[in-house]
Enzyme design. Structure first.
Site, PDB file in Angstrom:
ATOM      1  N   THR A 170       0.888  -1.163   0.000  1.00  0.00           N
ATOM      2  CA  THR A 170       0.000   0.000   0.000  1.00  0.00           C
ATOM      3  C   THR A 170       0.914   1.196   0.000  1.00  0.00           C
ATOM      4  O   THR A 170       2.108   1.060   0.286  1.00  0.00           O
ATOM      5  CB  THR A 170      -0.862  -0.013   1.282  1.00  0.00           C
ATOM      6  N   ARG A 198     -13.623  -7.133  -4.119  1.00  0.00           N
ATOM      7  CA  ARG A 198     -13.141  -7.033  -2.741  1.00  0.00           C
ATOM      8  C   ARG A 198     -12.686  -5.593  -2.469  1.00  0.00           C
ATOM      9  O   ARG A 198     -12.025  -4.968  -3.291  1.00  0.00           O
ATOM     10  CB  ARG A 198     -11.967  -7.992  -2.550  1.00  0.00           C
ATOM     11  N   VAL A 199     -13.054  -5.068  -1.320  1.00  0.00           N
ATOM     12  CA  VAL A 199     -12.575  -3.740  -0.906  1.00  0.00           C
ATOM     13  C   VAL A 199     -11.800  -3.914   0.396  1.00  0.00           C
ATOM     14  O   VAL A 199     -12.265  -4.607   1.309  1.00  0.00           O
ATOM     15  CB  VAL A 199     -13.750  -2.757  -0.710  1.00  0.00           C
ATOM     16  N   GLY A 200     -10.631  -3.312   0.475  1.00  0.00           N
ATOM     17  CA  GLY A 200      -9.793  -3.441   1.667  1.00  0.00           C
ATOM     18  C   GLY A 200      -9.805  -2.185   2.521  1.00  0.00           C
ATOM     19  O   GLY A 200     -10.569  -1.238   2.294  1.00  0.00           O
ATOM     20  N   THR A 220      -0.991  -0.047   6.534  1.00  0.00           N
ATOM     21  CA  THR A 220      -0.735  -0.988   5.452  1.00  0.00           C
ATOM     22  C   THR A 220      -0.688  -2.391   6.026  1.00  0.00           C
ATOM     23  O   THR A 220      -0.415  -2.568   7.213  1.00  0.00           O
ATOM     24  CB  THR A 220       0.595  -0.655   4.740  1.00  0.00           C
ATOM     25  N   GLY A 223      -5.588  -6.186   4.667  1.00  0.00           N
ATOM     26  CA  GLY A 223      -6.760  -5.323   4.822  1.00  0.00           C
ATOM     27  C   GLY A 223      -7.858  -5.937   5.661  1.00  0.00           C
ATOM     28  O   GLY A 223      -8.495  -5.247   6.472  1.00  0.00           O
TER      29      GLY A 223
HETATM   30  N1  ASP Z   1      -3.871  -2.959   2.991  1.00  0.00           N
HETATM   31  C1  ASP Z   1      -3.888  -3.354   1.609  1.00  0.00           C
HETATM   32  C2  ASP Z   1      -5.141  -4.112   1.308  1.00  0.00           C
HETATM   33  O1  ASP Z   1      -5.500  -4.965   2.087  1.00  0.00           O
HETATM   34  C3  ASP Z   1      -2.714  -4.154   1.190  1.00  0.00           C
HETATM   35  C4  ASP Z   1      -1.396  -3.828   1.823  1.00  0.00           C
HETATM   36  O2  ASP Z   1      -1.230  -2.853   2.515  1.00  0.00           O
HETATM   37  O3  ASP Z   1      -0.461  -4.597   1.648  1.00  0.00           O
HETATM   38  O4  ASP Z   1      -5.730  -3.907   0.280  1.00  0.00           O
END
Ligand code: ASP
Length: 299
Positions: A170, A198-200, A220, A223
């Protein structure tokens, strides 16, 4: 009269990052940080600075946001982003949006031009078009390295369940400006092989992004885990309860690790200009700036 404090931190993703990858991408983190640090020194607002930092990461092909995003299970690219202004408590996000080069700017448009806090999917893309944003095909957002990773994971027959413990990266930024205003922004291509739609956390205020009058945080990591513990809000509440940003970031990461699977990281700045950066993964692309310490990107 003493100069008002200003401060800034950025993150380019936490996760299973090898030392080699960290070293390779470290200069890019430093360059992005230096550019937005100059803006902050010149009097830009915290909102301007966090948006621009995230846009620079989104443009850079090495980070999982905008160009260089992870591929979904079906090989598509869908993006999440959010931005929040601590002074007004106004914030907004976009989720699973396609074809947008700078999702963080689309999130700002949702904040400024609609009464809503979250827009998703096809309708968010239509809104981007109405805002005059350039729309691109997935191909323009996909870089070879991400395609190869997707192919490898598909070939290994990893399912969306298997990959949930491995975050894809992220990008995010938090800033305090000379007027004492705080802001946070976050953007991601999400997790490789995640299901379309999918939404994170990066789209969700309180999960991946949060800012109020006391602090601002960007997170980050996995998610699904970050959303369950509302990591960014944990950071904000910890600061209100008297913790330093470093203690707050460490607490949020610890709570995530103890209560949910996978790993995470957080960056936090408070109203005094103190900064916190913490992660429980192998590594996290990260850096910070204060006028006293200059641009710092850990070795
Ligand atoms: N937080 C992000 C998500 O889950 C991915 C990440 O930070 O690695 O979409």
């Amino acid at each position: 009269m003493a100069r008002k404090p200003i401060a800034l931190a950025v993150q380019g993703g936490a996760g299973p990052i090898s030392l080699e990858s960290y070293k390779r991408n470290r200069p890019a983190v430093g360059e992005i940080l230096a550019r937005v640090a100059a803006m902050l020194m010149d009097g830009a607002s915290a909102m301007q600075v966090v948006e621009e930092a995230v846009r620079l990461f989104e443009k850079h092909p090495s980070f999982n946001a905008g160009t260089g995003s992870s591929l979904r299970y079906d090989g598509s690219v869908q993006l999440d982003a959010s931005i929040m202004d601590g002074a007004t408590m106004m914030g907004a996000g976009v989720g699973a949006v396609t074809g947008v080069l700078y999702p963080v700017t689309l999130a700002r448009y949702v904040l400024e031009r609609t009464p809503h806090v979250l827009m998703v999917g096809e309708w968010a893309t239509r809104f981007a078009r109405e805002c005059g944003m350039e729309l691109v095909a997935d191909e323009e957002l996909i870089v070879e390295e991400r395609r190869r990773l997707w192919e490898r994971k598909l070939a290994a027959r990893e399912t969306p369940d298997d990959q949930v413990l491995s975050s894809g990266g992220t990008v995010g930024a938090v800033a305090l400006d000379a007027e004492g205003k705080l802001a946070a922004a976050t953007s991601t291509g999400g997790m490789v092989l995640s299901l379309p739609g999918r939404v994170g956390d990066s789209a969700i205020l309180g999960a991946g992004t949060y800012a109020d009058a006391h602090s601002a945080a960007s997170c980050t990591g996995v998610g699904e885990s970050i959303m369950r513990v509302l990591m960014a809000k944990v950071c904000a509440d910890a600061v209100i309860n008297g913790m330093s940003p470093q203690e707050a970031a460490e607490l949020a990461v610890r709570i995530q690790g103890e209560k949910t699977p996978g790993t995470s990281g957080a960056i936090v700045v408070d109203i005094s200009g103190a900064l916190g950066l913490a992660y429980n993964s192998d590594n996290m692309y990260r850096g910070y700036f204060t006028p006293e310490r200059g641009v710092v990107v850990p070795e």
